[in-house]
Motif scaffolding. Structure first.
Motif, PDB file in Angstrom:
ATOM      1  N   THR A  95      10.399  12.549  39.020  1.00 14.90           N
ATOM      2  CA  THR A  95      10.018  11.338  38.288  1.00 14.90           C
ATOM      3  C   THR A  95       8.513  11.255  38.067  1.00 14.90           C
ATOM      4  N   PRO A  96       7.657  11.444  39.107  1.00 17.24           N
ATOM      5  CA  PRO A  96       6.215  11.455  38.839  1.00 17.24           C
ATOM      6  C   PRO A  96       5.793  12.541  37.858  1.00 17.24           C
ATOM      7  N   LEU A  97       6.437  13.718  37.936  1.00 13.56           N
ATOM      8  CA  LEU A  97       6.109  14.796  37.000  1.00 13.56           C
ATOM      9  C   LEU A  97       6.464  14.401  35.575  1.00 13.56           C
ATOM     10  N   LEU A  98       7.634  13.787  35.425  1.00 11.30           N
ATOM     11  CA  LEU A  98       8.033  13.284  34.105  1.00 11.30           C
ATOM     12  C   LEU A  98       7.031  12.262  33.590  1.00 11.30           C
ATOM     13  N   MET A  99       6.576  11.381  34.458  1.00 13.12           N
ATOM     14  CA  MET A  99       5.655  10.332  34.028  1.00 13.12           C
ATOM     15  C   MET A  99       4.282  10.903  33.647  1.00 13.12           C
ATOM     16  N   SER A 156       7.408  22.287  25.890  1.00 15.45           N
ATOM     17  CA  SER A 156       8.585  22.918  26.486  1.00 15.45           C
ATOM     18  C   SER A 156       8.815  22.415  27.907  1.00 15.45           C
ATOM     19  N   ALA A 157       7.729  22.259  28.655  1.00 14.55           N
ATOM     20  CA  ALA A 157       7.862  21.742  30.015  1.00 14.55           C
ATOM     21  C   ALA A 157       8.476  20.343  29.997  1.00 14.55           C
ATOM     22  N   GLU A 158       8.038  19.533  29.048  1.00 13.54           N
ATOM     23  CA  GLU A 158       8.578  18.174  28.952  1.00 13.54           C
ATOM     24  C   GLU A 158      10.054  18.211  28.568  1.00 13.54           C
ATOM     25  N   LEU A 164      16.492  18.589  32.730  1.00  7.59           N
ATOM     26  CA  LEU A 164      16.863  18.699  34.136  1.00  7.59           C
ATOM     27  C   LEU A 164      17.175  17.339  34.735  1.00  7.59           C
ATOM     28  N   ASN A 165      16.395  16.345  34.375  1.00  6.09           N
ATOM     29  CA  ASN A 165      16.619  15.000  34.908  1.00  6.09           C
ATOM     30  C   ASN A 165      17.995  14.470  34.530  1.00  6.09           C
ATOM     31  N   GLU A 166      18.503  14.909  33.385  1.00  2.00           N
ATOM     32  CA  GLU A 166      19.817  14.474  32.932  1.00  2.00           C
ATOM     33  C   GLU A 166      20.946  15.126  33.740  1.00  2.00           C
TER      34      GLU A 166
END
Length: 315
Positions: A95-99, A156-158, A164-166
């Motif tokens: 989650t922090p990485l996504l943010m 691409s990372a995003e 992956l989060n899904e």
């Protein structure tokens, strides 16, 4: 003996049904994961054509192919192993990485708006001068391709982290297979569409020169319309960055325990959806999207101010 063969065939059939069900599940999960990353995919599609602008038509498709291979290498060799290990051993970091990625998207979108308002777009004279200085040599082409691949790495990372989060609750092997499918499918989609966009004006020229009547008219329409399409794609890309980045931040704050902002947006979405008898769900989605874009713009503007305005005042 015949009974044993029948039992064996039954076991094989059962295994085949299980394998087919697993493939269906993986396909469905890959579809959901790809849909969640749609906004970043749009942005990736909108960003890439500018890297081949100004090169000879003969070099456009080879350049796009090189960028696509680099993008796939980014996803499969670098990003995928890293995020799989993280999801397995440090899932709380997702989650922090996504943010962080969402904040970067907001910054990119707001920065593009800032430069547009400041009039920092490259003028025709500057573009001509750059073309003369660069002469579009192999070295220049390599520089543009490498720059596109570096930009693609972030997008691409995003895409991969969102995907992956899904599917974070799937087993490790299933996660890996799903993300490989997503990586290949999205790369093929993005760069297939980019190739189509970039070559569409050449198709228009061919039709206008070689054909007659309605076909030639279509060709002339493609030639005159593609610059507007590319301009529209730029706008769509900026909106997509703000929308996706803002939505990632909204959902992330909610998952971290700060429920107020996401709760307000969700309440507005449900209220509008309930108030509209026809197409309420779509209108509610629009409200959520608009609110996400506003959040993205505000966050992005703050980062732009920190990165550009405050340092300039110190000087």
């Amino acid at each position: 003996m015949s009974a044993g063969i029948v039992a064996l065939l039954d076991d094989i059939a059962a295994l085949a049904r299980m394998a087919a069900a697993s493939l269906d599940d993986i396909g469905a999960a890959a579809g959901r994961a790809s849909a969640k990353a749609a906004g970043v995919v749009i942005d990736d599609t909108a960003v890439t054509p500018r890297y081949v602008t100004g090169f000879s038509p003969q070099r456009e498709l080879p350049m796009i192919r090189r960028i696509a291979v680099g993008s796939l290498r980014n996803k499969l060799l670098f990003i995928l192993p890293a995020i799989l290990l993280m999801s397995q051993f440090l899932p709380w970091l997702l989650t922090p990485l996504l943010m962080i990625g969402g904040t970067y998207l907001c910054f990119e979108g707001a920065e593009k708006i800032w430069h547009s308002l400041r009039g920092h777009e490259t003028t025709g004279q500057q573009a001509a001068q750059e073309a003369v200085e660069g002469e579009r040599t192999q070295e220049r082409e390599d520089q543009m391709v490498n720059g596109a691949i570096r930009t693609d790495f972030i997008l691409s990372a995003e895409i991969m982290v969102i995907s992956l989060n899904e599917v974070a609750n799937e087993p490790l092997l299933s996660r890996a297979i799903i993300l490989i499918v997503v990586a290949i499918a999205i790369t093929a989609l993005v760069y297939g569409v980019v190739a189509l966009i970039v070559k569409m004006d050449d198709v228009g020229l061919y039709l206008a020169d070689k054909k007659s009547g309605a076909v030639a008219t279509l060709g002339r329409g493609l030639v005159t319309g593609m610059p507007k399409v590319l301009q529209a794609l730029t706008v769509v890309g900026v909106v997509a960055m703000l929308w996706v980045g803002g939505h990632i931040l909204l959902v992330g704050t909610d998952e971290l325990g700060w429920h107020g902002l996401y709760g307000l947006v969700h309440h507005l979405e449900e209220g509008v959806a309930a108030a509209v008898p026809t197409g309420g769900a779509f209108v509610g989605w629009l409200v959520n999207t608009a609110a996400s874009a506003v959040v993205g713009l505000i966050v992005g503007a703050v980062v732009v101010a920190v990165m550009h305005l405050i340092p300039s005042k110190k000087h």
